[in-house]
Design an enzyme around this catalytic site. Structure first.
Site, short mmCIF file in Angstrom:
data_model
loop_
_atom_site.label_atom_id
_atom_site.label_comp_id
_atom_site.label_asym_id
_atom_site.label_seq_id
_atom_site.Cartn_x
_atom_site.Cartn_y
_atom_site.Cartn_z
N HIS A 161 14.89 -5.23 -8.95
CA HIS A 161 14.03 -4.13 -9.38
C HIS A 161 13.80 -3.11 -8.28
O HIS A 161 13.55 -1.94 -8.57
CB HIS A 161 12.69 -4.66 -9.88
CG HIS A 161 12.78 -5.35 -11.21
ND1 HIS A 161 11.67 -5.72 -11.94
CD2 HIS A 161 13.85 -5.74 -11.95
CE1 HIS A 161 12.05 -6.32 -13.06
NE2 HIS A 161 13.37 -6.34 -13.08
N GLU B 120 16.31 -11.21 -9.51
CA GLU B 120 16.11 -10.91 -10.93
C GLU B 120 14.91 -10.02 -11.15
O GLU B 120 14.80 -9.37 -12.19
CB GLU B 120 15.95 -12.22 -11.71
CG GLU B 120 15.95 -12.06 -13.21
CD GLU B 120 17.32 -11.71 -13.79
OE1 GLU B 120 17.39 -11.35 -14.99
OE2 GLU B 120 18.34 -11.81 -13.06
N ASP B 121 13.99 -9.96 -10.18
CA ASP B 121 12.79 -9.13 -10.31
C ASP B 121 12.67 -8.29 -9.04
O ASP B 121 13.67 -7.82 -8.51
CB ASP B 121 11.56 -10.02 -10.55
CG ASP B 121 10.49 -9.31 -11.38
OD1 ASP B 121 10.04 -8.25 -10.94
OD2 ASP B 121 10.08 -9.83 -12.43
N ASP B 122 11.45 -8.09 -8.55
CA ASP B 122 11.24 -7.22 -7.40
C ASP B 122 11.89 -7.80 -6.14
O ASP B 122 11.74 -8.99 -5.84
CB ASP B 122 9.75 -7.03 -7.13
CG ASP B 122 9.00 -6.47 -8.33
OD1 ASP B 122 9.65 -5.86 -9.19
OD2 ASP B 122 7.77 -6.65 -8.39
#
Length: 513
Positions: free
Chosen positions: A363, A328-330
């Site tokens: 990401h 969901e992020d990096d």
């Protein structure tokens, strides 16, 4: 081949009782079609165009003569002895398996029984000649504390499943989140004790197999935030409008969330083959650590806020390869502390290698924004981060201080490239000076100029952004783009490049298709 990177000891190895994994830095100047041949005891075992290879099915405590040969195009390269070499490698001893389902532990893999005490006893009993063994099953547990000179082995269909209850991740431990040291909930797996003034207090840990290590994900994260917000209610109210400097209202109470695997002040840790899933925040976080290698793993954290995959933080000689990310992020986030504490502790993140990794969702590969201790000597190659929101990004706020330098990104596909100043997550006392971004090479890249949004829709974006800091002497400098192909649908140069507050920018052989 004269401009090839040549370093002594380039080929590194990871050895178990029945496997040898070799990995090495990718030389520059290779021709299209180059490949490596792997020879064991005089017999070819395979070829690869990647910079890693695993020999399997070996015998314990046996010496093998292994050679990696580089073929540059169609001709064997005979001059680069640092690129290929012969080695005699001995496999490890066959370890005694400590089966957590057997006496005296009797853990139950029914997905319902709490096994924290049983698994912890097995971990405590594990010596350097043992491996804690997880057979197929779902083994529910709270936080576990590993020690040096041990191994966890997860069989196919084995799941080490952390609960979604905050109380199962107590007591809190010294940790660091978004660049600031603090007490956080214990992670599912914990190694070492955090101390930025000391050396390593946990060494030689192996986590491997074909199973899954998972935690409570978004449910656990939300429960921790609710609990922490109430504990900090008066402090949060006292911040007033300064709370707007944070990413969101959950930023401060969310910093104490447990990671999936926390590695503090540790050295020589290998994580291989497993699926890593649903940490309540970051999944693998190494702090003040050295020689952490992660390979051939799959990361899942979709739906988890701050669900980073692999985060080296003020750590050295950390390597990840052959991994796939659904985050969901990096996917990867390289960090070194946040102002002002990170400037004072001043422990850089350096000698980081990221190669042959794929972003299926997330990401991308990120350096920053916590860069106050400095980040240097990062090399990224053979990665595919076209399915990403940010692609490959270097970022920091003007407050951070610190630096990012000596970065090489080669032979990759990316949604976009960003090296820029940002304004978000900007709380904290400013450093005396802004950061410095310098000496970065981007070479042989395919840039899409299209990004994969959180809702899985696609949108157009600037392919390459270089924005330094608008303070004299702090422009981004010495940045080279060479052999870049931009494949996005932008209709003019302005949609492909955005250059601001930068100097000595080299653009060589840039194609827009």
């Amino acid at each position: 081949m004269d401009d090839m990177i040549k370093e002594p000891g380039m080929i590194r190895k990871i050895v178990t009782e029945d496997t040898i994994t070799l990995y090495w830095d990718k030389p520059r100047g290779l021709e299209r079609g180059s490949f490596y041949q792997i020879v064991c005891n005089g017999e070819e075992k395979g070829t690869t165009d990647r910079t890693h290879y695993t020999l399997e099915g070996l015998h314990p405590e046996t010496e093998y003569t292994v050679q990696v040969r580089l073929f540059n195009g169609n001709e064997q390269e005979t001059r680069g002895c640092a690129v290929y070499e012969s080695m005699v490698i001995k496999t490890g001893k066959e370890k005694r398996r400590i089966d957590i389902t057997k006496a005296p532990y009797y853990a139950l893999g029914d997905g319902k029984t709490m096994n924290t005490e049983a698994i912890q006893r097995a971990v405590d009993d594990c010596t350097e000649t043992d491996a804690v063994y997880f057979p197929a099953g779902i083994f529910l547990t709270g936080a576990l504390r590993l020690h040096g000179d041990m191994e966890l082995y997860l069989e196919k269909d084995a799941v080490l499943q952390g609960t979604d209850r905050p109380e199962d991740y107590l007591p809190r431990i010294k940790s660091r989140f978004e660049g600031t040291e603090m007490e956080c909930y214990s992670s599912l797996l914990n190694m070492g004790e955090l101390d930025h003034e000391s050396g390593y207090n946990c060494q030689n840990v192996v986590i491997r197999g074909k199973g899954t290590i998972a935690s409570g994900g978004v449910t656990l994260a939300k429960r921790v935030i609710v609990t922490e917000r109430e504990l900090l209610r008066e402090y949060l109210e006292s911040l007033g409008d300064k709370i707007k400097e944070c990413e969101s209202k959950d930023t401060i109470p969310g910093r104490v969330r447990p990671r999936l695997i926390n590695i503090s002040n540790s050295r020589n840790v290998v994580i291989s083959g497993v699926t890593l899933k649903n940490g309540a925040s970051w999944n693998v976080h190494m702090i003040y650590s050295d020689q952490i290698v992660t390979h051939d793993c799959v990361f899942y954290s979709e739906g988890v806020w701050n669900g980073d995959g692999w985060d080296p933080d003020s750590s050295t000689n950390c390597t990840i390869f052959g991994c796939t990310f659904f985050t969901e992020d990096d996917c990867v986030a390289i960090k070194s502390g946040k102002n002002p504490e990170g400037n004072v502790i001043n422990r850089p993140c350096r000698h980081i290698r990221v190669f042959d990794c794929v972003s299926s969702f997330g990401h991308g590969i990120i350096i920053g924004s916590e860069i106050s201790g400095g980040i240097e000597d990062v090399r990224i190659w053979d990665c595919d981060v076209k399915n990403a929101l940010c692609g490959i990004e270097i970022k920091g706020t003007k407050k951070r201080g610190g630096y990012v330098k000596n970065i090489q990104i080669r032979d990759c596909k990316a949604a976009k490239i960003m090296l820029h100043s940002v304004g978000y997550n900007d709380d904290g006392i400013p450093a005396d000076t802004p950061p410095v971004f310098s000496d970065c090479l981007y070479e042989n890249l395919e840039i899409g100029g299209e990004i994969l949004e959180v809702d899985r829709t696609w949108s157009h974006d600037t392919a390459i952004t270089v924005h330094g800091f608008d303070v004299p002497g702090y422009a981004a400098k010495n940045i080279t783009f060479r052999n870049i192909t931009i494949t996005g649908r932008g209709k003019n140069v302005e949609q492909q490049f955005s250059l601001k507050d930068c100097e000595n920018i080299t653009l060589e052989n840039i194609r827009c298709l």
